[in-house]
Design an enzyme around this catalytic site. Structure first.
Site, mmCIF file in Angstrom:
data_model
loop_
_atom_site.group_PDB
_atom_site.id
_atom_site.type_symbol
_atom_site.label_atom_id
_atom_site.label_comp_id
_atom_site.label_asym_id
_atom_site.label_seq_id
_atom_site.Cartn_x
_atom_site.Cartn_y
_atom_site.Cartn_z
ATOM 1 N N ASP A 82 0.812 -1.222 0.000
ATOM 2 C CA ASP A 82 0.000 0.000 0.000
ATOM 3 C C ASP A 82 0.844 1.270 0.000
ATOM 4 O O ASP A 82 2.032 1.253 0.307
ATOM 5 C CB ASP A 82 -0.954 0.024 1.216
ATOM 6 C CG ASP A 82 -0.221 0.034 2.553
ATOM 7 O OD1 ASP A 82 0.791 -0.660 2.687
ATOM 8 O OD2 ASP A 82 -0.678 0.759 3.459
ATOM 9 N N GLU A 175 0.108 -1.435 5.542
ATOM 10 C CA GLU A 175 1.129 -1.057 6.523
ATOM 11 C C GLU A 175 0.907 0.371 6.986
ATOM 12 O O GLU A 175 1.072 0.701 8.156
ATOM 13 C CB GLU A 175 2.522 -1.201 5.891
ATOM 14 C CG GLU A 175 3.672 -1.087 6.872
ATOM 15 C CD GLU A 175 4.228 0.310 7.068
ATOM 16 O OE1 GLU A 175 5.042 0.499 7.974
ATOM 17 O OE2 GLU A 175 3.833 1.242 6.331
HETATM 18 ZN ZN LIG Z 1 6.708 2.192 4.045
#
Ligand SMILES: [Zn+2]
Length: 408
Positions: A82, A175
């Site tokens: 992401d 994340e």
């Molecule tokens: Zn990163």
């Protein structure tokens, strides 16, 4: 070098996917774009010839490259799919600047530009190949550079028949919203230790991060017509202000750096009847972390004792993540190998504490040491994000060298 074109091509392919993650989404992964990229990478891993390739419904992609010599350890390599919710990652139009001549770089046709006046690191990049945005989106080097570097290192290890250890690879979603490891199948990722390839400048090697918690403090009051409030009104806002005044004024993010911890008042909402304060608590040292939490608890207790309250103040504290160092120090080889590999590649390792958390912190809490290594990018989470191709090459070299040295 011949692999450089592959590395650049991979990176440009990956940034074309919009994989921005979304806080408070009801699905996991939080956005479908991440799943699309994971499927694309799954295919690429198959073409490369990796084994045990698995993509979970939550967008976690894992694969295995068995060692080609005996008795080698197993090392994990991790990067996230992401991009940050802070800046759009849709229709990324990267621009490749060959042999950067120094000075300002205009981004696209808008008003945005990169200048060494603001970014002195640009002076070191003269003569190199830079990849920048058109000024409308982030670039996505965080963390697609990490993915491209891992993929390229895998292909080099395989194509050149370099002796190497067992390698496990994981590409994970979300994340940036702190949910990357929520559904991580750790039992299918047995490693002696691992690395996230998610750092910034060349040489970065991080294995310490904050212990982190958040606290919500709720104050209750009693509303009354202001004309007849004397001796009867109790203003939750006023109590909350007095409470906030008791915090050490120097221990805030804007006045701390390196390994200093802090309290951060992140929101202040409310009215006369009810006011809520939210705090982030951060400390590298576990004892300091415990003291900070106790400080808030004691402050709440003392207000509850002394103030004339209509209802006791409510406190909720929850831990977010812990410093990975306690786990990493039990596996010193994890840091030593990265150090040695960087030195062999002519890179001076920069040991830095992370003033935040990483997926590695979650893994460390589960017992897997997982330091973080540079990708070679700058200005993450912004339209000014850029990366240098030669830095990415350095990351590929460090990864391949580590996998080779681990097998020696
Ligand atoms: Zn990163």
């Amino acid at each position: 070098m011949q692999y450089t074109d592959q590395l650049l091509e991979r990176f440009l392919n990956y940034v074309a996917f919009d994989t921005q993650s979304k806080p408070k989404a009801k699905t996991s992964p939080s956005t479908q774009g991440q799943l699309k990229l994971a499927k694309y990478l799954e295919q690429e891993l198959r073409t490369l010839g990796l084994q045990d390739i698995e993509l979970t419904k939550h967008g976690i992609l894992t694969a295995f490259l068995p060692a080609n010599i005996e008795n080698a350890p197993t090392i994990g390599l991790i990067a996230h799919l992401d991009t940050s919710p802070q800046c759009s990652g849709k229709n990324v139009r990267p621009e490749v600047i060959r042999a950067y001549r120094g000075g300002d770089i205009a981004l696209g046709i808008g008003d945005e530009y990169l200048s060494p006046v603001f970014y002195p690191f640009m002076h070191q990049l003269v003569g190199k190949t830079l990849i920048v945005t058109d000024g409308n989106t982030l670039l996505g080097a965080d963390n697609k550079a990490g993915i491209a570097e891992i993929m390229t290192a895998l292909s080099l290890l395989m194509a050149n028949d370099i002796p190497h250890c067992n390698v496990r690879v994981a590409f994970t979603p979300d994340e940036e919203i702190g949910l990357g490891m929520q559904f991580f199948p750790l039992e299918r990722f047995p490693c002696d230790w691992a690395y996230t390839i998610d750092g910034g400048e060349v040489g970065e090697l991080e294995y310490e991060n904050f212990n982190a918690a958040s606290a919500t403090v709720t104050f209750y009051g009693k509303s009354m017509h202001t004309g007849s409030a004397k001796g009867r009104m109790l203003n939750a806002l006023t109590i909350a202000c007095a409470f906030q005044q008791c915090f050490p004024s120097d221990e805030v993010p804007e006045k701390t750096e390196n390994k200093q911890g802090f309290f951060h008042l992140s929101s202040f909402h409310g009215d006369i009847e009810k006011t809520e304060l939210c705090y982030l608590i951060r400390d590298f040292d576990y004892a300091g972390f415990t003291r900070r939490k106790a400080f808030i608890e004691e402050l709440v207790e003392s207000f509850n004792r002394k103030e004339n309250l209509i209802r006791p103040i409510k406190l909720e504290i929850s831990d977010s993540y812990l410093n990975m160092y306690d786990t990493v120090k039990k596996v010193p080889e994890s840091v030593q190998l990265a150090d040695r590999a960087m030195q062999q590649c002519g890179i001076t390792p920069l040991h830095k504490p992370i003033r935040g958390g990483t997926d590695g912190a979650w893994l460390a809490a589960k017992g897997l040491a997982c330091p973080n290594i540079f990708t070679g990018g700058y200005n993450f989470h912004s339209k000014h994000e850029l990366i240098c191709l030669e830095n990415m090459q350095s990351a590929v070299e460090v990864i391949t060298t580590m996998m080779r040295m681990a097998a020696e």
